[in-house]
Design a protein around this motif. Sequence first.
Motif, PDB file in Angstrom:
ATOM      1  N   THR A  94      42.013  36.848  41.159  1.00  0.00           N
ATOM      2  CA  THR A  94      40.584  37.153  41.068  1.00  0.00           C
ATOM      3  C   THR A  94      40.039  37.696  42.380  1.00  0.00           C
ATOM      4  O   THR A  94      38.838  37.845  42.542  1.00  0.00           O
ATOM      5  N   LYS A 133      37.342  29.152  43.101  1.00  0.00           N
ATOM      6  CA  LYS A 133      38.759  29.289  42.731  1.00  0.00           C
ATOM      7  C   LYS A 133      39.706  28.990  43.884  1.00  0.00           C
ATOM      8  O   LYS A 133      40.907  28.860  43.674  1.00  0.00           O
ATOM      9  N   ASP A 141      43.027  32.580  45.348  1.00  0.00           N
ATOM     10  CA  ASP A 141      43.582  33.025  44.073  1.00  0.00           C
ATOM     11  C   ASP A 141      43.610  34.551  44.086  1.00  0.00           C
ATOM     12  O   ASP A 141      42.566  35.200  44.011  1.00  0.00           O
TER      13      ASP A 141
END
Lengths: 420, 314
Positions: free
Chosen positions: B147, B141, B144
């Motif tokens: 998350t 990811k 981010d």
Amino acid sequence: MGPLKFIATSTRFILSGGKAYWLWLGFLVALIVWGGLAYIDQFRTGLIVTNMRDQVSWAFYIGNFTFLVGVAAAAVVLVIPAYIYHWGPIKEVALLGEILAVSAIVMCLLFVVADMGRPDRFWHLIPGIGRMNFPSSVLAWDVLVLNLYLVLNVVIVTHLLYRGMQGRPYNPQLVVPLVLFSIPAAVGIHTVTAFIYAGLPGRPYWNASILAPRFLCSAFCSGPAIMLILFQILQRTTKIAIRDAAIWKIAELMAYAMFLNLFLLGAELFKEYYSATEHLIHFQYLFAGIHGHHALVPYAWTFVACGIGAFLLFLFPATRRNVITLNLGCLLIYASVYIEKGMGLVMPAFTPDTLGEIYEYTPTIHELRIGAAIFSIGFLIFTLLCRIAVPILTGEFSAARTPAPGRTKGQWAPHASTAS
Amino acid sequence: MPDTPTDRGIPSGADEETNAAPGQLSRRDFLTAVGVAAAGFLAGCTPEFREKYLQKHFLELSPQEVEARLARLRDDYAKRFGQEVSVSALPAQPGVLYGYALDLSRCIGCRRCVYACVRENNQSRSPQIQWIRVLEMEKEKGIDFETANPYYNPERVPDPEHFYVPVACQQCRTPQCTMVCPVGATWQEPDGIVVVDYDWCIGCRYCMAACPYGARHFNWGEPELPVAEFNPNLHILGNRPRPQGVVEKCTFCVQRARVGRYPACVEICPVGARKFGNLLDPESEITRIIREKRVFVLKAELKTEPKFYYFYGI
């Protein structure tokens, strides 16, 4: 009549009342003591007695503060339609609106103090003695406008009651400009309060230009909802004559305000859900829950349902003229705006926090007790001021006196000419 | 209905001034009395009381008053912790603007920086306050926050599936936090460090709502600091023990930086991921990194213009 006599007479009014009156006062005082003890505890051990933490650093207190700014603003704003539609008992509307504004602002300021980590340093906020961060801090502005608004309303209320007690007319050169000024001031306090939130780029849930208009629309619903219930109580328990048509007109205006409120909410929801950027997560937390955290979801749908329900009840003349559906509508609006502008405004902005952490907040019993005490103080101020105002408004007070020749104008009765 | 004089002996308002009985308190007398009482209270209280409870904003203190405050703090802390204490108010040095760079490709997520920071800066152990937050991120990811996991706890770090992003105060050039403070209790020093006057902060926490990096921390309860772990080398705007109910934050270890030392997190980092220096010095390590590597800042779109840079060194 000197100031001391005024205080003495007011005290006599306050001390006269039936059993229900004293029970009500006793109930409020009991709540104040109960919450006051919780506050002493919080003052000593710190805000750790709340469930606020670094992730959710504002919560129950600031939510209530925001809601009450709306109440304070809207009560006075009601004066505009009262003028435009010639409701007759304009003075009652204005005076009771000002009294509600005074009570609500006192509650606002108390909620701010309850939220402060160092209430002993409140004087740092006083211009001249402290060090206000003008013009860059919106909170500094808000403290200033809220206090000005409080002073403004206290001056108007005191003057009206003082003169009324003397049986003299109020001074139009003082009251009319102040009442007229209090209307933009009411819009101002709510706008500045909205800007506290809307001005923060790090909190996308708040950082929307639509926030201030939404604040005003919801305030135009919640303030009058309280006033409507109040008018009906006074209509039945006192000799104050408020025409039904006036009440229905307010209900109609509230339907429009609620429509605008729902429309603006819808506009915001469309933008967030359709574009579905990283900002969406806060709305998802509010309306659907995220990663198994659902605390706000039932409240979110309650406020939407109550808002739509109240809008429909006030939209149709048949239901807004029926006593039961009218009051049901008021309660629905109250519930809807209390959730939306209280916890529904504050908590999703902090959940998840700026680094993505989810801390699910629920208020502690300490917070609820302190909140109950502050609301009780507000109700107490309102009750006592009404206790003084009502006999003056109905003319019961001056009727007890014998006529004097040569002074016929300035009668303080519902039919008396208004200052304009 | 015509107006009435009172049947209760209330004098009519028009006669209020002339008829005021001797001995009856007029409004002016009353206000004068209140004013005199307040002035008397202020004059009567001891200088110690005034210094402790009615103190001035740090930036409004004269050099003598700064000295007096330092002396009082030294005494207080010496008594409380039973040892020699030095409290400095060393101001920003001319020609210095501090900058920081963090090499994400080196960081292994060991959190040694977190603990070194707590120790150096006398953070509260209970309730726990940590100025550095290390986020575990999924490699797929990229950076981010949604998350990210701050509570990762694997057997060994680094975990092969993840990388780590430590976040503390980004020392923004246009800080949101100082802008919103209603009483000016937090400001940016000439060397770029954002500091808090713990004696002036009212604990409203508007700065915490404004900070986009979660860098500000509040003393929700009375901060607990074990005597054995107390660091006696203090700066008045930095690591001195904080009172309950005020906000605190990373100061690039102002007590170290201004005497030419590295912040504790830089010193402790076992992989050399943390770099610190003077942005105005073209020969410093930090300017060399900015020149030769490709750096970025967190949440650049908010225009906070951090002086805390991230880069991938290898």
